[in-house]
Each structure stands twice: as C-alpha cells, then as structure tokens.
Motif scaffolding. Structure first.
Motif, PDB file in Angstrom:
ATOM      1  N   VAL A   1      -6.401   1.207 -16.949  1.00  0.00           N
ATOM      2  CA  VAL A   1      -7.796   1.978 -16.863  1.00  0.00           C
ATOM      3  C   VAL A   1      -8.884   1.015 -16.299  1.00  0.00           C
ATOM      4  CG1 VAL A   1      -9.802   2.961 -18.119  1.00  0.00           C
ATOM      5  CG2 VAL A   1      -7.229   3.437 -18.806  1.00  0.00           C
ATOM      6  N   SER A   2      -9.708   1.744 -15.365  1.00  0.00           N
ATOM      7  CA  SER A   2     -10.817   0.903 -14.772  1.00  0.00           C
ATOM      8  C   SER A   2     -11.889   1.808 -14.455  1.00  0.00           C
ATOM      9  CB  SER A   2     -10.408   0.164 -13.453  1.00  0.00           C
ATOM     10  OG  SER A   2     -11.482  -0.414 -12.941  1.00  0.00           O
ATOM     11  N   ALA A   3     -13.046   1.431 -14.632  1.00  0.00           N
ATOM     12  CA  ALA A   3     -14.546   2.292 -14.364  1.00  0.00           C
ATOM     13  C   ALA A   3     -15.015   1.448 -13.116  1.00  0.00           C
ATOM     14  CB  ALA A   3     -15.290   2.009 -15.464  1.00  0.00           C
ATOM     15  N   GLY A   4     -14.239   0.695 -12.380  1.00  0.00           N
ATOM     16  CA  GLY A   4     -14.643  -0.068 -11.318  1.00  0.00           C
ATOM     17  C   GLY A   4     -14.823   0.760 -10.074  1.00  0.00           C
ATOM     18  N   SER A   5     -15.474   0.363  -9.099  1.00  0.00           N
ATOM     19  CA  SER A   5     -15.621   1.164  -7.794  1.00  0.00           C
ATOM     20  C   SER A   5     -14.456   1.504  -7.128  1.00  0.00           C
ATOM     21  CB  SER A   5     -16.274   0.460  -6.748  1.00  0.00           C
ATOM     22  OG  SER A   5     -15.396  -0.183  -5.829  1.00  0.00           O
ATOM     23  N   THR A   6     -14.332   2.861  -6.913  1.00  0.00           N
ATOM     24  CA  THR A   6     -13.123   3.664  -6.468  1.00  0.00           C
ATOM     25  C   THR A   6     -12.427   2.826  -5.392  1.00  0.00           C
ATOM     26  OG1 THR A   6     -13.913   5.872  -7.142  1.00  0.00           O
ATOM     27  CG2 THR A   6     -12.095   5.718  -5.830  1.00  0.00           C
ATOM     28  N   ALA A   7     -13.234   2.444  -4.468  1.00  0.00           N
ATOM     29  CA  ALA A   7     -12.507   1.918  -3.128  1.00  0.00           C
ATOM     30  C   ALA A   7     -11.877   0.566  -3.621  1.00  0.00           C
ATOM     31  CB  ALA A   7     -13.862   1.520  -2.073  1.00  0.00           C
ATOM     32  N   GLY A   8     -12.828  -0.226  -4.478  1.00  0.00           N
ATOM     33  CA  GLY A   8     -11.982  -1.507  -4.863  1.00  0.00           C
ATOM     34  C   GLY A   8     -10.604  -1.297  -5.618  1.00  0.00           C
ATOM     35  N   VAL A   9     -10.795  -0.415  -6.625  1.00  0.00           N
ATOM     36  CA  VAL A   9      -9.591  -0.190  -7.561  1.00  0.00           C
ATOM     37  C   VAL A   9      -8.656   0.477  -6.661  1.00  0.00           C
ATOM     38  CG1 VAL A   9      -8.602   1.545  -9.279  1.00  0.00           C
ATOM     39  CG2 VAL A   9     -10.997   0.553  -9.561  1.00  0.00           C
ATOM     40  N   VAL A  10      -8.709   1.250  -5.586  1.00  0.00           N
ATOM     41  CA  VAL A  10      -7.670   1.736  -4.917  1.00  0.00           C
ATOM     42  C   VAL A  10      -7.101   0.670  -4.025  1.00  0.00           C
ATOM     43  CG1 VAL A  10      -6.823   3.311  -2.916  1.00  0.00           C
ATOM     44  CG2 VAL A  10      -8.494   4.181  -4.731  1.00  0.00           C
ATOM     45  N   ALA A  11      -7.849  -0.188  -3.296  1.00  0.00           N
ATOM     46  CA  ALA A  11      -7.465  -1.042  -2.691  1.00  0.00           C
ATOM     47  C   ALA A  11      -6.574  -2.229  -3.440  1.00  0.00           C
ATOM     48  CB  ALA A  11      -8.484  -1.798  -1.925  1.00  0.00           C
ATOM     49  N   THR A  12      -7.053  -2.377  -4.504  1.00  0.00           N
ATOM     50  CA  THR A  12      -6.196  -3.335  -5.356  1.00  0.00           C
ATOM     51  C   THR A  12      -5.062  -2.677  -5.828  1.00  0.00           C
ATOM     52  OG1 THR A  12      -8.539  -4.308  -6.238  1.00  0.00           O
ATOM     53  CG2 THR A  12      -6.485  -5.040  -7.440  1.00  0.00           C
ATOM     54  N   GLY A  13      -5.026  -1.627  -6.407  1.00  0.00           N
ATOM     55  CA  GLY A  13      -3.932  -0.879  -6.682  1.00  0.00           C
ATOM     56  C   GLY A  13      -2.931  -1.044  -5.649  1.00  0.00           C
ATOM     57  N   ARG A  14      -3.188  -0.486  -4.402  1.00  0.00           N
ATOM     58  CA  ARG A  14      -2.179  -0.434  -3.424  1.00  0.00           C
ATOM     59  C   ARG A  14      -1.616  -1.781  -3.042  1.00  0.00           C
ATOM     60  NH1 ARG A  14      -3.941   2.580   1.804  1.00  0.00           N
ATOM     61  NH2 ARG A  14      -2.156   1.930   2.614  1.00  0.00           N
ATOM     62  N   LEU A  15      -2.387  -2.916  -3.273  1.00  0.00           N
ATOM     63  CA  LEU A  15      -1.757  -4.238  -2.923  1.00  0.00           C
ATOM     64  C   LEU A  15      -1.011  -4.724  -3.962  1.00  0.00           C
ATOM     65  CD1 LEU A  15      -2.196  -6.490  -0.808  1.00  0.00           C
ATOM     66  CD2 LEU A  15      -4.111  -7.357  -2.226  1.00  0.00           C
ATOM     67  N   ARG A  16      -1.623  -4.543  -5.224  1.00  0.00           N
ATOM     68  CA  ARG A  16      -1.000  -5.207  -6.304  1.00  0.00           C
ATOM     69  C   ARG A  16       0.375  -4.420  -6.955  1.00  0.00           C
ATOM     70  NH1 ARG A  16      -2.542 -10.214  -5.289  1.00  0.00           N
ATOM     71  NH2 ARG A  16      -4.852  -9.829  -4.502  1.00  0.00           N
ATOM     72  N   LEU A  17       0.065  -3.219  -7.200  1.00  0.00           N
ATOM     73  CA  LEU A  17       1.196  -2.487  -7.598  1.00  0.00           C
ATOM     74  C   LEU A  17       2.134  -1.814  -6.251  1.00  0.00           C
ATOM     75  CD1 LEU A  17      -0.733   0.009  -9.934  1.00  0.00           C
ATOM     76  CD2 LEU A  17       1.037  -1.946 -10.635  1.00  0.00           C
ATOM     77  N   ARG A  18       1.636  -1.553  -5.212  1.00  0.00           N
ATOM     78  CA  ARG A  18       2.411  -1.305  -4.058  1.00  0.00           C
ATOM     79  C   ARG A  18       3.026   0.237  -4.344  1.00  0.00           C
ATOM     80  NH1 ARG A  18       1.880  -4.405   0.400  1.00  0.00           N
ATOM     81  NH2 ARG A  18       1.734  -6.830  -0.427  1.00  0.00           N
ATOM     82  N   ALA A  19       3.122   0.913  -3.025  1.00  0.00           N
ATOM     83  CA  ALA A  19       3.583   2.349  -3.293  1.00  0.00           C
ATOM     84  C   ALA A  19       5.008   2.264  -3.679  1.00  0.00           C
ATOM     85  CB  ALA A  19       3.662   3.032  -1.856  1.00  0.00           C
ATOM     86  N   GLN A  20       5.236   3.239  -4.698  1.00  0.00           N
ATOM     87  CA  GLN A  20       6.742   3.607  -5.170  1.00  0.00           C
ATOM     88  C   GLN A  20       7.609   4.035  -4.197  1.00  0.00           C
ATOM     89  OE1 GLN A  20       5.077   7.034  -8.026  1.00  0.00           O
ATOM     90  NE2 GLN A  20       7.262   6.950  -8.088  1.00  0.00           N
ATOM     91  N   PRO A  21       8.906   3.775  -4.365  1.00  0.00           N
ATOM     92  CA  PRO A  21       9.645   3.936  -3.163  1.00  0.00           C
ATOM     93  C   PRO A  21       9.761   5.271  -2.662  1.00  0.00           C
ATOM     94  CG  PRO A  21      10.960   2.870  -4.905  1.00  0.00           C
ATOM     95  CD  PRO A  21       9.442   3.043  -5.437  1.00  0.00           C
ATOM     96  N   GLY A  22       9.674   5.658  -1.165  1.00  0.00           N
ATOM     97  CA  GLY A  22       9.708   6.726  -0.592  1.00  0.00           C
ATOM     98  C   GLY A  22       8.302   7.346  -0.574  1.00  0.00           C
ATOM     99  N   VAL A  23       7.264   6.836  -1.346  1.00  0.00           N
ATOM    100  CA  VAL A  23       5.895   7.443  -1.203  1.00  0.00           C
ATOM    101  C   VAL A  23       5.091   6.662   0.079  1.00  0.00           C
ATOM    102  CG1 VAL A  23       3.583   7.672  -2.195  1.00  0.00           C
ATOM    103  CG2 VAL A  23       5.803   8.131  -3.586  1.00  0.00           C
ATOM    104  N   ILE A  24       4.828   7.672   1.097  1.00  0.00           N
ATOM    105  CA  ILE A  24       4.088   7.093   1.972  1.00  0.00           C
ATOM    106  C   ILE A  24       2.738   6.261   1.734  1.00  0.00           C
ATOM    107  CG2 ILE A  24       3.562   7.459   4.657  1.00  0.00           C
ATOM    108  CD1 ILE A  24       5.133   9.951   4.373  1.00  0.00           C
ATOM    109  N   ARG A  25       1.774   7.157   1.273  1.00  0.00           N
ATOM    110  CA  ARG A  25       0.564   6.721   0.723  1.00  0.00           C
ATOM    111  C   ARG A  25       0.196   7.384  -0.647  1.00  0.00           C
ATOM    112  NH1 ARG A  25       0.545   4.370   4.952  1.00  0.00           N
ATOM    113  NH2 ARG A  25      -0.853   4.271   6.604  1.00  0.00           N
ATOM    114  N   PRO A  26      -0.593   6.473  -1.513  1.00  0.00           N
ATOM    115  CA  PRO A  26      -1.030   7.170  -2.796  1.00  0.00           C
ATOM    116  C   PRO A  26      -2.235   8.080  -2.591  1.00  0.00           C
ATOM    117  CG  PRO A  26      -2.355   4.916  -2.193  1.00  0.00           C
ATOM    118  CD  PRO A  26      -1.345   5.388  -1.153  1.00  0.00           C
TER     119      PRO A  26
END
Lengths: 342, 342
Positions: free
Chosen positions: B103-128
């Motif tokens: 859970v984060s109340a941080g800036s959406t752009a920052g949270v999305v970018a960090t999530g993409r980088l640290r969690l990575r897309a799940q197999p077969g998913v092109i973009r979150p």
C-alpha cells in the motif's frame, strides 16, 4: 458593413435533430423575429410550410428544398450516399456564397462527414475540429477538438490551437487567449506520444499563447482559456463531464426527495438551483462549432428545442460576421508549414 | 487457509503521501487494531517509531528500514535512481514473499515506475494497468487503465479486460462481469484506431463477457461492470469526472449560500447531502490498484488520511487472500497469445 448591405442568411438544416422539423422551425422563427438573424430553412418544403404556418410565418422565411434527411442514427457513411440531404444542401449554400454559415442539430458524425465532403478543409488546414464551450465562470472555456478527428497527429493539435484561439477571440471576445494542452500531468514529458510531441511543437509555435499542460480536473477550473486535445480524448472528456454533472444533480435530487427536508429542498430548487442546473446542462449550451472548413457549421445538440436553435443561429451569424474562416486562414498561412501533410 | 497459518502482512510505504508518515502510520494502526489486517511499516525507523509512539503502538507493528523516500513531486525517473526508497523496499518485500501486497500513497507515477521495475510484469502480461472503482450504485464500476500505460496497443486493452474482470470478481464479488470499451460511439466502427481494433479483438476474446462500446457519459450509469481504456484516456476521463462532481457541489454550495434559503440549505447539508458528497468524493474512495505485476500495489490517494490508508490495507489484504495475481496469471495463460510482444 455599409447600411443596407445585404447580410447573407444562416442556412438552417430543418430536418436534423430529435425534434425536427417543429422545434427547428420554431427556433428559426425566433432567430428572425427576436434576434434579428436572417435565416433560410433547408428541408422538405411541405413539412416546413406546415411548421411555419403554426407561427404565421409562411413566406417570412425562405425555404430551400432538400430531397431527404439524414437520420439521427445514421453516421458518416450515410452522408456520402445522400448528396441531396438537408445538411448537404445547407453546406452547398455556404459553398456557393448564398449563406453565411450552417446550423444543424443532426447527428454529429453525419454533420462532420457531410461538412468535410461538401465544404472541404480550408487551405492549409489538415483536419477540421469541433470547438465547444465549457460552462466555467466568469467566462466559458473552449475545448477543441470535441470529436471531429479521432486519430490526430501532433501537427494537427497545433492547428487546433490556432482554430481554438481564433474561436475564443471571436466568440468570447478574448485577447491573446491562453492555450493549454490536455494530458495526464503538468510536466512537459507527461502524456502519451501524441501529447508529448504536441507539447514540444506548441512550446515554440508562433501566434499561440501556450500556457502548458492541463489535466482532466482542470476542464472546469479555467486555468486556461482554450484546451487542446484530439477528438477521441476530447469527446470522452466532454461526455464524462456532462454525465458527471447530470449524475451529481440526479443524486442531489434524490437526496433531497428522500429527506425530511424535502419541502425546503423543493423551494430551493425553484430558485437558484434550477438556474445553476441550466447553466451546467450541456443541452442549453450554445452548441458545438465545426472549424477548419470553407464555412462554419454550428452543431446544435440533437435534443435542441427552439431556444437552443435560435442561440445557435445567433452564434453562427456572429462567427460569420467576424469572419472566423478568414481569421483562421490568416493564422494558418502565417504558421510554419507542418513537415508533411496528411 | 488452516487456522493458525501465518498470514503475510501488507507492506505499507510509510513515507509516501502528502500526510506521511503521521497519517500513514495512524492508518496502519487502525488496520491492525480495527480491521485485523497485519502490516509492516517501511520507512525511516526513527520517524516511524515516533509516529507509532503517538498511538502507544511501538513494537506492535514491525518496521522495515528504507533509506529514503520519493517526493510527491518526483516522477518515474526518480524511482529508478532510488533503489532504497520506501516504495522500492516495500515492493522488494513482496517479491521475496515476505509481504502479501503493497500500500502506498506516494505519487502515482513514482509508484507505477517502481512497481514495474521491482515487481516486474507477471508472465504473459505486456503492460500493467491501474484499476479504480467509480462511485455508482448499487455497486461500483471498475475503470481500467486509469493511468499506468499511456500508449497502449489493442492487445494490451484485451489484457486489461482480463485484469479488470479478475479485479471485479475479487474486489466486488461479481460473477461474469460485463466489460465495456470506452470510445466515442456505440457502433463497432466508432472510435480511434486503437479502440476500433480493440473492439474487434474483444468481440471474440474467450473468457471476456464483452458488452460492446460505452461512451464518456456512461462512466456513472453502470451499463457495464468494467470499463476498458488506455491509460491516457482513462486518466483524463477519471479526472474529468472527479473535477466535475467537485465543481457541481461547489456551485451548489455557492447557490445555497447566496439564496434566501441559506438556512434551510445548511440544514440540508448536514443530513444526506454530506453523505452524498462523501460517496462521490474520490479521496474517500478505496484507492487505485496496480495490476499485472508479480504482486499487487494499492495506490491510495496522495491526500489520504488514516481512514483511507486503513481501507487500502484492507483492500490489499483481500486481493492477496483471494490470490488476484494467480487468477490473472491463469486468465492470461488461457488467453490466445498476442501476435507479438512489446
């Protein structure tokens, strides 16, 4: 204009709209009698004469024959198949210099397709755009494009900025209107590819007072005078706004009706609430304007009644009198040419 | 889950948000004490201990050290430069299986970018994509993507339909939710190129209950359960909606205050109006959910106070308990593979 000079009439598509031809004819009569705007009615003569007779106005407003009408559910393709539709004939009158502008309450897709085909884009303009005014205070905000060009290129958005600037100057009397680009963040690099490239181009575009990016929640905050976007995004944003305002009022009405305060609520509604709702209701707004063609088309709401049609005629007359097409032409001629034309 | 089984905690980014860390910590305490959701706080230990002390909660909630925080005005790039930010560490806990969701109340752009980088897309998913719920009755409507992927391809929109369907099933308890495509006309051929192609693909997509096109004014009419769009359009539509509802209420308040009915208006506001406004106010809504990654991130509103954070923790726990990531994985694995991957 010299006294006595003949003013070209507004060509009113009398067959377009949910309430055609009755309310359209009634609106035309209002425009002539109460707003001093000369009009001609385009449509099926017998129906129009019957409608005029209800206002004792037979012979007072000229009728131009059109063989058929575009249905409200007919789209762009139908307009190509109907060269003698009322909207096509109305456009033709403008093309031949016999009318100053067109008013139609027909389906937006049909009106746009017919306008593009019959009036053609004015020199240098790649694609037309629809300008609407959002109900902000103390002055409305122009949103352009509200749905004419769904797949826009960055260079088209720069042209829309010129169209919207000219419109704000003429219709709202603004000097040097501030232009904002609708996107998803205020920083220059925010947005999709289209918006990012458009931001670059707008930043250096001569003749445009570019104030930077605006977001969806800025549509009604009047941070700028003119908001630029592609026709897909603009149409969705406009309808989201209309739907939300309507929803808020519906919910409000329900909340009032269900409360012990219902009577007071009803009193309230009689006074300023009703006025407020009218101001925010898109159906009472002036209408959308199709810009960038060799002639101006005011697209009234499909559900328009007489008053809205009269307002649309008045707007069309003002745009024509102030030579909006020529103003746009001068802006486009003075602007750097886009790299390539589509 | 067998009784006594250890439930993984929710990793709360305690440094993200306008009111961090005070309100975030207060919300985490509420989540633990009142909603029975286990959490860990991620951030600067000394600040968090001080905040916990205000609730006599030192030692009650574990603290995981993060060296720094992303500013609310920092975007995607900052997140790449801050591998030890609180949001990056929170994502890392999920990746390592030590937390169930973020859970984060941080800036959406920052949270999305960090999530993409640290969690990575799940197999077969092109973009979150980001799913939000719109305040319709009797059930909310899911809008996806509300801003994660600004430049989407048609195949991504089909995947968003799977993400949104899984989300509606888990978060709203719907069976076979109806999916609509946001565009500018109800006919299949209406829209921009992206929407027209997505319509084709959705019409034959197995596992999707596709109900056709919806328009901007349908966002709050609940004609479908899930509305699909690209992140650019979705973000603008969502903010247009939020801004319009807020504007309508502001105007209403002004109209009431300026009328002779002001006293009754004030009474009204005390009762159901206030409740209505709260329901329509996005800041009190549950929060946006970033889907399609190897772990779920609930993005609370930047201005969130304790109650919203507690709700976000509860939502994150429910999504994790109902295995939303696995459900999405099964859907994507069962779907025909996109022609090419991006």
């Amino acid at each position: 204009m010299s006294p006595g000079a003949r003013v070209s009439p507004i060509a009113v598509d009398a067959m377009g709209g949910d309430n055609a031809p009755g309310e359209i004819v009634a609106g035309a009569v209002q425009a002539v009698r109460e707003r001093n705007v000369p009009v001609v009615l385009v449509g099926l003569p017998q129906q129009l004469e019957e409608a005029l007779a209800e206002h004792d106005a037979v012979g007072e407003i000229p009728i131009i024959r059109a063989e058929e009408a575009l249905g409200m559910d007919e789209g762009a393709l139908a307009s190509l198949r109907r060269p003698r539709s009322s909207i096509a004939v109305a456009c033709h009158l403008v093309r031949r210099g016999e009318a100053a502008a067109v008013v139609s309450a027909g389906s937006t897709a049909g009106v746009v397709a017919t306008g593009r085909l019959r009036l053609r884009a004015q020199p240098g303009v790649i694609r037309p755009a629809i300008a609407v005014t959002l109900p902000t205070l103390p002055q409305p905000t122009v949103l352009i494009d509200a749905g004419a060009t769904a797949d826009a290129k960055p260079e088209m958005l720069v042209q829309f900025a010129h169209l919207g600037t000219a419109y704000a100057e003429v219709a709202l009397g603004l000097r040097r209107p501030r232009v904002g680009l609708l996107t998803i963040g205020t920083e220059a690099e925010k947005g999709n590819k289209l918006a990012r490239r458009a931001h670059e181009l707008l930043s250096t575009a001569p003749g445009i007072h570019f104030a930077g990016n605006v977001e969806g929640h800025d549509l009604l905050t009047r941070v700028v005078d003119v908001i630029i976007t592609d026709g897909f995004t603009g149409n969705i944003a406009l309808k989201a706004l209309e739907g939300s305002v309507r929803y808020a009022f519906d919910q409000l009405r329900e909340a009032i009706a269900g409360s012990r305060m219902a009577r007071f609520g009803a009193l309230l509604q009689r006074s300023r609430l009703r006025e407020l709702q009218r101001r925010l209701d898109p159906e009472t707004q002036g209408g959308a304007v199709l810009l960038g063609l060799n002639g101006t088309v005011v697209i009234a709401h499909g559900a328009s009644r007489a008053g809205s049609i009269a307002s649309a005629c008045e707007l069309a007359a003002r745009l024509a009198a102030q030579r909006i097409v020529q103003r746009i032409g001068e802006r486009i001629a003075a602007a750097p040419k886009p790299h390539r034309l589509w």
